[in-house]
Design a protein around this motif. Structure first.
Motif, PDB file in Angstrom:
ATOM      1  N   MET A  40       1.070  -1.454  -0.086  1.00 43.66           N
ATOM      2  CA  MET A  40      -0.461  -0.194  -0.233  1.00 43.66           C
ATOM      3  C   MET A  40       0.632   1.481   0.178  1.00 43.66           C
ATOM      4  O   MET A  40       1.824   1.138   0.691  1.00 43.66           O
ATOM      5  CB  MET A  40      -1.149  -0.150   1.385  1.00 43.66           C
ATOM      6  CG  MET A  40      -1.742   1.568   1.190  1.00 43.66           C
ATOM      7  SD  MET A  40      -2.882   1.089   1.833  1.00 43.66           S
ATOM      8  CE  MET A  40      -1.711   1.427   3.905  1.00 43.66           C
ATOM      9  N   GLY A  41       0.347   1.727  -1.029  1.00 45.74           N
ATOM     10  CA  GLY A  41       1.234   3.387  -0.989  1.00 45.74           C
ATOM     11  C   GLY A  41       2.059   3.107  -2.241  1.00 45.74           C
ATOM     12  O   GLY A  41       3.172   3.969  -2.568  1.00 45.74           O
ATOM     13  N   ALA A  42       3.213   1.926  -2.511  1.00 41.31           N
ATOM     14  CA  ALA A  42       3.763   1.854  -3.919  1.00 41.31           C
ATOM     15  C   ALA A  42       2.776   2.304  -4.973  1.00 41.31           C
ATOM     16  O   ALA A  42       1.572   2.930  -5.533  1.00 41.31           O
ATOM     17  CB  ALA A  42       4.633   0.592  -3.331  1.00 41.31           C
ATOM     18  N   THR A  43       4.218   2.826  -6.229  1.00 44.56           N
ATOM     19  CA  THR A  43       3.649   2.500  -8.184  1.00 44.56           C
ATOM     20  C   THR A  43       3.634   1.361  -8.382  1.00 44.56           C
ATOM     21  O   THR A  43       4.578   0.321  -7.560  1.00 44.56           O
ATOM     22  CB  THR A  43       4.496   3.878  -7.600  1.00 44.56           C
ATOM     23  OG1 THR A  43       4.234   4.897  -7.249  1.00 44.56           O
ATOM     24  CG2 THR A  43       4.069   3.488  -9.823  1.00 44.56           C
ATOM     25  N   LEU A  98      -5.866  -0.575  -1.111  1.00 48.62           N
ATOM     26  CA  LEU A  98      -7.264  -1.148  -1.359  1.00 48.62           C
ATOM     27  C   LEU A  98      -7.799  -1.958  -2.528  1.00 48.62           C
ATOM     28  O   LEU A  98      -8.340  -2.322  -2.721  1.00 48.62           O
ATOM     29  CB  LEU A  98      -7.679  -1.179   0.156  1.00 48.62           C
ATOM     30  CG  LEU A  98      -8.635  -3.112   0.133  1.00 48.62           C
ATOM     31  CD1 LEU A  98      -7.949  -4.005  -0.421  1.00 48.62           C
ATOM     32  CD2 LEU A  98      -9.586  -2.513   1.312  1.00 48.62           C
ATOM     33  N   GLU A  99      -8.568  -0.760  -2.550  1.00 47.20           N
ATOM     34  CA  GLU A  99      -9.436  -0.693  -3.884  1.00 47.20           C
ATOM     35  C   GLU A  99      -8.832  -0.549  -5.317  1.00 47.20           C
ATOM     36  O   GLU A  99      -8.990  -1.340  -6.393  1.00 47.20           O
ATOM     37  CB  GLU A  99      -9.941   0.918  -4.064  1.00 47.20           C
ATOM     38  CG  GLU A  99      -9.261   2.068  -4.558  1.00 47.20           C
ATOM     39  CD  GLU A  99     -10.097   3.686  -4.387  1.00 47.20           C
ATOM     40  OE1 GLU A  99      -9.246   3.983  -5.478  1.00 47.20           O
ATOM     41  OE2 GLU A  99      -9.964   3.982  -3.533  1.00 47.20           O
ATOM     42  N   MET A 126      -3.142  -6.558  -3.857  1.00 45.50           N
ATOM     43  CA  MET A 126      -2.316  -5.328  -2.657  1.00 45.50           C
ATOM     44  C   MET A 126      -1.863  -5.731  -1.488  1.00 45.50           C
ATOM     45  O   MET A 126      -2.767  -7.206  -0.199  1.00 45.50           O
ATOM     46  CB  MET A 126      -2.962  -4.459  -2.232  1.00 45.50           C
ATOM     47  CG  MET A 126      -3.832  -3.447  -3.507  1.00 45.50           C
ATOM     48  SD  MET A 126      -2.544  -2.603  -3.950  1.00 45.50           S
ATOM     49  CE  MET A 126      -2.357  -1.794  -2.523  1.00 45.50           C
ATOM     50  N   LEU A 127      -0.660  -5.432  -1.012  1.00 46.58           N
ATOM     51  CA  LEU A 127      -0.643  -5.854   0.926  1.00 46.58           C
ATOM     52  C   LEU A 127      -0.884  -4.767   1.756  1.00 46.58           C
ATOM     53  O   LEU A 127      -0.416  -3.171   1.428  1.00 46.58           O
ATOM     54  CB  LEU A 127       1.548  -5.899   1.157  1.00 46.58           C
ATOM     55  CG  LEU A 127       1.388  -6.833   0.015  1.00 46.58           C
ATOM     56  CD1 LEU A 127       3.433  -7.015  -0.501  1.00 46.58           C
ATOM     57  CD2 LEU A 127       0.838  -8.481   0.054  1.00 46.58           C
ATOM     58  N   ILE A 128      -1.644  -5.034   2.595  1.00 45.14           N
ATOM     59  CA  ILE A 128      -2.086  -3.603   3.252  1.00 45.14           C
ATOM     60  C   ILE A 128      -1.561  -3.904   5.236  1.00 45.14           C
ATOM     61  O   ILE A 128      -1.909  -5.050   5.350  1.00 45.14           O
ATOM     62  CB  ILE A 128      -3.859  -3.916   3.266  1.00 45.14           C
ATOM     63  CG1 ILE A 128      -4.204  -3.439   1.643  1.00 45.14           C
ATOM     64  CG2 ILE A 128      -4.269  -2.649   4.442  1.00 45.14           C
ATOM     65  CD1 ILE A 128      -3.975  -2.508   1.157  1.00 45.14           C
ATOM     66  N   GLY A 183     -12.121  -7.749   9.051  1.00 46.35           N
ATOM     67  CA  GLY A 183     -11.449  -6.546   8.987  1.00 46.35           C
ATOM     68  C   GLY A 183     -13.264  -5.749   8.790  1.00 46.35           C
ATOM     69  O   GLY A 183     -14.169  -6.066   8.974  1.00 46.35           O
ATOM     70  N   SER A 184     -12.865  -4.536   9.010  1.00 47.82           N
ATOM     71  CA  SER A 184     -13.859  -3.636   8.502  1.00 47.82           C
ATOM     72  C   SER A 184     -13.968  -2.872   7.262  1.00 47.82           C
ATOM     73  O   SER A 184     -15.301  -2.415   7.150  1.00 47.82           O
ATOM     74  CB  SER A 184     -13.232  -2.331   9.270  1.00 47.82           C
ATOM     75  OG  SER A 184     -12.008  -1.403   8.233  1.00 47.82           O
ATOM     76  N   LYS A 185     -13.494  -3.660   6.508  1.00 49.33           N
ATOM     77  CA  LYS A 185     -14.051  -3.577   4.802  1.00 49.33           C
ATOM     78  C   LYS A 185     -13.058  -5.129   4.547  1.00 49.33           C
ATOM     79  O   LYS A 185     -12.807  -5.696   5.186  1.00 49.33           O
ATOM     80  CB  LYS A 185     -13.094  -3.055   3.825  1.00 49.33           C
ATOM     81  CG  LYS A 185     -13.164  -1.529   4.407  1.00 49.33           C
ATOM     82  CD  LYS A 185     -12.432  -0.221   3.912  1.00 49.33           C
ATOM     83  CE  LYS A 185     -11.792   1.531   3.987  1.00 49.33           C
ATOM     84  NZ  LYS A 185     -11.307   1.958   3.465  1.00 49.33           N
ATOM     85  N   ASP A 186     -14.177  -5.607   3.246  1.00 45.37           N
ATOM     86  CA  ASP A 186     -13.856  -6.308   2.730  1.00 45.37           C
ATOM     87  C   ASP A 186     -12.375  -6.760   2.055  1.00 45.37           C
ATOM     88  O   ASP A 186     -11.647  -6.136   1.723  1.00 45.37           O
ATOM     89  CB  ASP A 186     -14.526  -6.472   1.307  1.00 45.37           C
ATOM     90  CG  ASP A 186     -14.288  -8.421   0.620  1.00 45.37           C
ATOM     91  OD1 ASP A 186     -14.323  -9.047   1.395  1.00 45.37           O
ATOM     92  OD2 ASP A 186     -14.713  -7.608  -0.484  1.00 45.37           O
TER      93      ASP A 186
END
Length: 711
Positions: A40-43, A98-99, A126-128, A183-186
């Motif tokens: 997450m946050g990477a390009t 995440l999206e 995605m790695l969150i 978690g709080s999201k899928d």
């Protein structure tokens, strides 16, 4: 366009298109996107290169076309990068979220020269990282040492699910159980780890740490929590009562200290179960509670049990320390009873009684300057756990002892106590029988004796004989009989009185002896002048002085007339005082060569002097390493109350600096567990109200093995 899109989205139509257009220049993929794993946050960049691109190239995300423009409007973090002329339509996703976790395809639309082509699907995984982990533990009330508690840590919203490691004070806790939850999201997962912890007193203030880690993190995220653990305090100790024996009248300054405990201990003092103090101080830095007790010691405190108790909220029962104190106290009264008058040759029976004391006092008798040993001592249990002392003394008197002071002294060498009761002894020795005869008369007469005109009441009963009557008076001669006129009157009912008389000439030693001085305080180096005045005597008494074995002749003044027809004599003596004279008796003797008996009195010297070290004071003390070294201090002073300061290597010795130091009642120094560092010269300086003096003692510490070899 809609029609074209429909064709592109329907792969089954592609063979039909090929049949229509034949083998003209077709579009083809030089490189197709591949699965990516992105933090997450990477390009993220999905590659797509199309050879002979003639149709519109665009990307599809989970079946949704992103559009043909390279800037990809509506998707601010998305763009197509690369050189179009080279057929480069790479999809770049900045600040991946995440999206962006989805299935992607690269498509080239149909053109006049080529049919549409679709790449293979590529997945962006995605790695969150987990959100900041948090504890679920009941810390509303502090833990109690020894009890078990469940500690849970949740690492929320991670992809993939985070791994949790729990630590207590930097040490990993093993045996934790982990549970995965939505978690709080899928696509996000929570991890819950639980472990059972036994609370220790050492845990108080230390940290529980929860580390959460997954591939999205370069290092684990951490959350910490300080543990608050209640635990009992340590048993209390009493400071300031090194010895159980205490003198009455002394004020003890005692401190009760209890270390540790959360919360810190509450303290209270009791004496024989009765509360003395319920106040204490808390030192959070040193982690201790302390309570200072000021206790004025009285004889009633003998064998009293002092107790200090410590307790806190989690103590199973109060912790306590007790000390029984032995009070050294002196008798409140010393009484002397019995008759102090006797005729020469009779036995005096006297009793000296000392009230309760601890330790019990001894009693000795003095007659003048001579000690009497004919006594029987009885000791019995007394008040406050002490002992009473009673001495019954029998002594046969002689005329030489007339006028001497009889002293009963109650004393204790250990406590340096001494108290006396003194009375003057009266001894009667010379007797004279005067007989009065009266003859004739009818009826016979009544006889009455007079001394200097006063009736003699102790005359014997009147007796009769064939020619008349007689009455005798027995006189025990005293000084008052000198020049006294004894008259006998005879009288009957005829109211006629006849009389006969005799005048006595009596020799007697001084009726009293008294020593006086004008000096109130006596000090070393002063010249003391004593005046001795002898009471009336006949003949004149000669005055002499003695001090121990020394004899002195004072300066005598001419005699003066005194009562009972005698004379008194005055003599003075000058004496240069030294510390050796302290507590000695200067005796004044009054004696005449014509009489066997004389009179004496004494003056006890109370010489004030600064501390003096006795000749027996050792200059060197030897001790074996690890033994107890006692450096004696043989010092005398008056006043006896003195303070002594010990120094070693110029440093003042205090118990707070080294608990091995202890000072005995006579100010001698005691060192426990002696080491070679304790060797060397010890300086001691003693001070009282009269001055200062000091001396040095060498402490020689010998090695134990060397001592054994020499032995």
């Amino acid at each position: 366009m809609d029609f074209l899109s429909a064709w592109i989205l329907s792969p089954s139509a592609l063979p039909f298109l090929c049949l229509i257009w034949g083998t003209q220049a077709q579009q083809a993929f030089r490189s197709e996107p591949r699965n990516l794993t992105v933090r997450m946050g990477a390009t993220a960049v999905l590659r797509c290169e199309v050879l002979r691109a003639s149709g519109t190239v665009q990307w599809v995300k989970d079946g949704l076309l992103l559009g043909p423009q390279r800037s990809l409007p509506g998707f601010p973090r998305y763009s197509m990068i690369g050189t179009p002329k080279r057929g480069q339509y790479h999809l770049q996703i900045e600040k991946a979220q995440l999206e962006d976790d989805a299935l992607y395809e690269c498509q080239a639309g149909r053109s006049e020269s080529s049919h549409a082509i679709i790449s293979g699907s590529a997945w962006i995984d995605m790695l969150i990282p987990p959100s900041k982990p948090y504890f679920e533990v009941d810390m509303a009330a502090p833990w109690v040492a020894g009890k078990k508690y469940t500690v849970a840590c949740i690492a929320p919203d991670a992809k993939p699910v985070a791994e949790i490691t729990l630590y207590k004070d930097g040490v990993e806790l093993t045996g934790a159980e982990s549970f995965t939850m939505s978690g709080s999201k899928d696509k996000l997962l929570n991890m819950r780890a639980e472990v059972t912890v036994t609370a220790l007193s050492s845990d108080n203030g230390r940290q529980l740490a929860c580390h959460a880690n997954n591939p999205a993190l370069f290092r684990p995220v951490e959350t910490t929590m300080a543990m608050s653990v209640y635990f009992p305090p340590q048993p209390p100790v009493i400071v300031g009562l090194e010895r159980e024996e205490v003198k009455a009248g002394r004020t003890l300054i005692l401190e009760c200290v209890s270390h540790g405990g959360n919360p810190l201990a509450t303290l209270h003092w009791t004496k024989n179960g009765d509360i003395l103090s319920m106040t204490w101080d808390e030192d959070t830095v040193a982690q201790k509670s302390s309570s200072v007790l000021l206790l004025k010691i009285t004889p009633a405190d003998n064998q009293a049990v002092l107790c200090c108790e410590s307790v806190n909220l989690v103590s199973l029962s109060p912790l306590s320390v007790s000390r029984k104190i032995t009070v050294l106290f002196e008798p409140a009264e010393v009484t002397l009873s019995g008759s102090l008058s006797a005729i020469e040759g009779q036995d005096l029976e006297l009793t000296c009684y000392a009230t309760s004391s601890n330790p019990p006092v001894q009693i000795r008798w003095w007659l003048g300057y001579k000690e009497l040993n004919t006594s029987v001592v009885v000791m019995e249990e007394g008040a406050n756990g002490g002992m009473t002392t009673m001495s019954n003394m029998t002594h046969r008197v002689s005329r030489e002892e007339d006028g001497l002071e009889l002293t009963c002294e109650a004393f204790n060498k250990g406590t340096r106590f001494s108290k006396t009761q003194t009375s003057k002894l009266s001894v009667y020795w010379s007797t004279v029988r005067l007989v009065c005869f009266a003859t004739g008369g009818n009826p016979t007469g009544t006889l009455t004796w007079f001394k200097n005109g006063r009736v003699v009441t102790h005359a014997q009963k009147q007796t009769s004989f064939d020619r008349g009557v007689a009455r005798e008076v027995v006189l025990v001669l005293t000084a008052s009989d000198n020049m006294a006129t004894y008259r006998c009157n005879a009288k009957n009912e005829a109211e006629k009185t006849i009389s006969a008389q005799a005048k006595l000439m009596v020799q007697f030693p001084p009726v009293s002896m008294k020593i006086t001085t004008k000096q109130v305080e006596l000090r070393q180096g002063q010249v003391l002048t004593l005046e001795c005045l002898s009471g009336s005597s006949n003949p004149k008494a000669n005055i002499s002085w003695s001090l121990g074995a020394l004899r002195f002749q004072g300066v005598e003044q001419p005699p003066r007339k005194a009562e009972f027809g005698g004379v008194s004599v005055h003599s003075s003596l000058s004496l240069t005082l030294s510390s050796q004279h302290h507590n000695q008796r200067v005796i004044c003797h009054g004696h005449s060569a014509l009489l066997a008996e004389g009179a004496n009195t004494f003056f006890k010297l109370n010489v004030l002097y600064p501390p003096e070290f006795k000749p027996e004071q050792p200059k060197q003390v030897q001790v074996v390493e690890d033994d107890i070294a006692t450096i004696p201090l043989l010092v005398s002073a008056n006043p006896e109350e003195l303070s002594c300061i010990w120094r070693h290597h110029r440093e003042k010795l205090v118990k707070e600096r080294d608990v091995r130091y202890d000072w005995l009642d006579d100010n001698s120094l005691e060192i426990r567990n002696v080491t070679r560092k304790d060797a060397g010269v010890y300086m001691v300086k003693c001070t009282n109200d009269e001055g200062v003096n000091q001396t040095s003692i060498m402490l020689d510490v010998q090695c134990e093995n060397l001592h054994t070899e020499n032995g």
